[in-house]
Write an enzyme that holds these catalytic residues in place. Sequence first.
Site, short mmCIF file in Angstrom:
data_model
loop_
_atom_site.label_atom_id
_atom_site.label_comp_id
_atom_site.label_asym_id
_atom_site.label_seq_id
_atom_site.Cartn_x
_atom_site.Cartn_y
_atom_site.Cartn_z
N ASP A 12 0.86 -1.17 0.00
CA ASP A 12 0.00 0.00 0.00
C ASP A 12 0.90 1.23 0.00
O ASP A 12 2.09 1.14 0.31
CB ASP A 12 -0.88 -0.02 1.25
CG ASP A 12 -2.03 0.97 1.17
OD1 ASP A 12 -2.23 1.55 0.09
OD2 ASP A 12 -2.72 1.15 2.18
N ASP A 37 -2.60 -1.78 6.13
CA ASP A 37 -2.97 -1.46 7.50
C ASP A 37 -4.47 -1.29 7.69
O ASP A 37 -4.95 -1.25 8.81
CB ASP A 37 -2.25 -0.20 7.98
CG ASP A 37 -2.51 0.99 7.08
OD1 ASP A 37 -3.34 0.86 6.15
OD2 ASP A 37 -1.88 2.05 7.28
#
Length: 909
Positions: free
Chosen positions: A330, A618
């Site tokens: 990410d 996350d």
Amino acid sequence: MTIHSLHRDELLARLETGEAGLTAEEARRRLAAGGPNEIQKKERKNYPREYLRQYVQFFAVLLEVAAVLSFLADGYAPGEGYDILGYAVLGAVVINATFAFWQEYKADRTIEALLRLMPSMVTVRRDNAAATVDAREVVPGDILLLEEGDRIAADAVLIEAHSLYVDMATLTGESRPKKRVTEPSEAKAVLEAKNAVFAGTTVLSGNGSAAVYATGQKTEFGRIASLAREVKKRPTPMQLEIVRITRILTVAAILVGGVFFVLGYLAGFGVLVAAIFALSLIVANVPEGMLPTITLSLSLASQNMANRNALIKNLDSVQTLGSTTVVCTDKTGTLTRNEMTAKEIFLAGGETVTITGEGYLAGGEFTIRGERPGVRDRLDFFLRAGLLNCRAMIEDDTYFGDPTELAIVAAARKAGVGPGDYEKVEEIPFSSERKMMSTITEKDGRSFIFTKGAPEVVLGLVSAYVDGEGRVVPFDEGERERVLARADEMERAAYRLLAVAYREGEEERDLVFLGLVGLMDLPRAEVYEAIRTCRVAGIRVMVLTGDNPVTARAVAEEIGLSMDRVITGDDLVAIPEADLRDILRTEDVLFARLKSDQKLRIASALQENGEVVAMTGDGVNDAPALKKADIGISMGKKGTEVAKEAADMILIDDNFCSIVAAVEEGRTVYFNIKKFVTYILASNVPEIVPYILQFFFKIPLPLSVIQILSIDLGSDMLPGLALGSERPERDIMKMPPVGKNDRILDREVFKRGYFFLGIIEATAAMTAFLGFLFLSGWQYGDLSISGTELHRQAMTMTLLGAVTCQLANVWTLRSWEFSAFERGLFKNRLLIVAVVLELIWIFLLLNVGAVQVIFNTASVPPPYLLLLVPFPIILFASHEVYKYRIRKRMNLQRSDTTERKTELCGEKK
């Protein structure tokens, strides 16, 4: 109609509530009917069952079978020590199972300490009054009261909003704050509805109230969490390798036992004697110490990773990192700091100002291109104008507010600029329609208005600007085009732009343009080097983000990632599976605007291409892909509970560089296990050969069962563990990833262990045994010495022949490919301890009566010990020469590979 498309009255009617909220009685009734507002957690582990599971692992079963065979052999040949061997093997199984279970139990406890799900207490309106309740008690129909800094407890539709901005990065992956409004939305997807707020997201600024329509498992948060739990994880390479090693050793042991049972029977020894001999060989072929040593090695590696901020949840996942070929990461909070930073200011007079310093609390310097007299004063006024138009605050070591405003406040703080004598009087809030915000202030009895917002909006209200001489001059069409052209350049550089203007008075018209500020969520400073290391290590790094493609591409380019193309989530929908696999196989791709199920699809496609995938993330939206990946990596600080639960590894410091360190440890584990498996197999040969020679030749038994046990579970264990703790090999991160088809127990390990080092050790053992007997006057064929002092002395020589060779073996196996002399004599402290204890063990075998009784040894006159000296030297020297020849051959191969790659690159260019 969708819930977010309803007007306020329709919404409240649908939810059977009102602006006064539910009554306490109604809230209790709905809670009883619908259940608590919590995500269904993973079923708590049954730890007794988890402990018992350790006993049905493949290698554990092999050892248990070996123990049973030992007891069978003891039944037919009592007094030979087979019963002791059986109990010792079972003891090894128990110790290993207990240790492996304890490591996973400790990891579970550490992870539970890291996990955070929802806010514990929230504010709702009930009985027409604000009430603080446990987040678990929020029910559909409740009216949530939202304030800056709140973490939202349920999915809800806004009925009131004042400059409300929400951070949805944990749910969507997009870093920019999202403006929330009360107007009904016609969005097809609920996550795109601007009047909806969602569980697990955070209020960055503003306030409002919202009617809850979904709680617990029915929220978007819960839906994605459920998707993550449905994803099946494929076995790790280590799990598959343990199964494979067990099968190979089992087959090898049975084959050897079967062959020599037939040979013994044909030689006329009878069925019973041949069967006992076969059982002895089968047990001798099983390396009892291998499984505990592998477990301990993985545990040491996991401890090393923890020291480098990577928490491993499952020991088997350690080695998976060494095989990683693709890291899908990410962007927000992983590659970047997840903090907006003011990096560039374009003053209306034409100067460009660059700002250093990362983070809201850091210092920084201002560099001005095209500096002219008075520019510092204009820069200070620009920063003061921005500061006065922000609600965010930075005080001492704390900060709160919208990240965009925090970036402006931080820039003013770096320059030492404060609000001065201006006093805030009124605020005209930002809205999605206005796309700007203004603050009315007073100074010396005069009113001033300061405005910041989207350049195209603010410039439409500008009639003048401050030029390079500090004069206020008309803002004509030529000047407008110049500023818009500069704004376009900054946007292409992936800056988020804000225009700043002011005027004397209180109206948003005829403003004086001060300049533009470019903001960016900066990459972490150390990420560039980490990406470069991955590239050298043969690991592809792919960015998969929910953020917009322009920003994502700019960040990727800044950290050194190459890209053949950028694919958005909408583009991905139209790409067939086969085409996607081809694209992933042949091109470097950046994916932007992705949804959670699309990340899952990419992970699956990469795995179908044969890649070993590490996936970082996350947010809740990352959890399904984390679960699907071979190694899921969650952030420890900013990661959600669902992401941490789905992951195999948690980065305690949220730092991408910790992944590189973990990969290095994973590769190191692979080669270290290869080393000590070779080390343990080598000692099996001097255990097997004496049995075979004693069976077919007229010599006494060279090695007893208890002495074999002392090697497998005694003298070999600590040196083997020391090999498992060796630091990384030189250039380990310049080698390609460990291939999926690369095995620990491969032809090379067999060749070195059994047919090279093992043969030397067996020769040493039998030379020591027979040499001692012949030098002591023994005549070939005389079996009457069995059980005498002379026989025990000869067996001691056999044992020492194997043990002393293993001392040399452990030193030369410290490196699989390079010279042992490169490793340094004192770098591995555990090895020093192991060697010292080994020498003490030898001393005890030769001199301490109690030890000699237990292990069937005896004191040997020192001159006879000279028989042991040549073989460790021969073993060490021959293996060093062998490694030198391997290095020479591999260097030639690597040179040829480099030349071919260079030729291919030239053709491609």
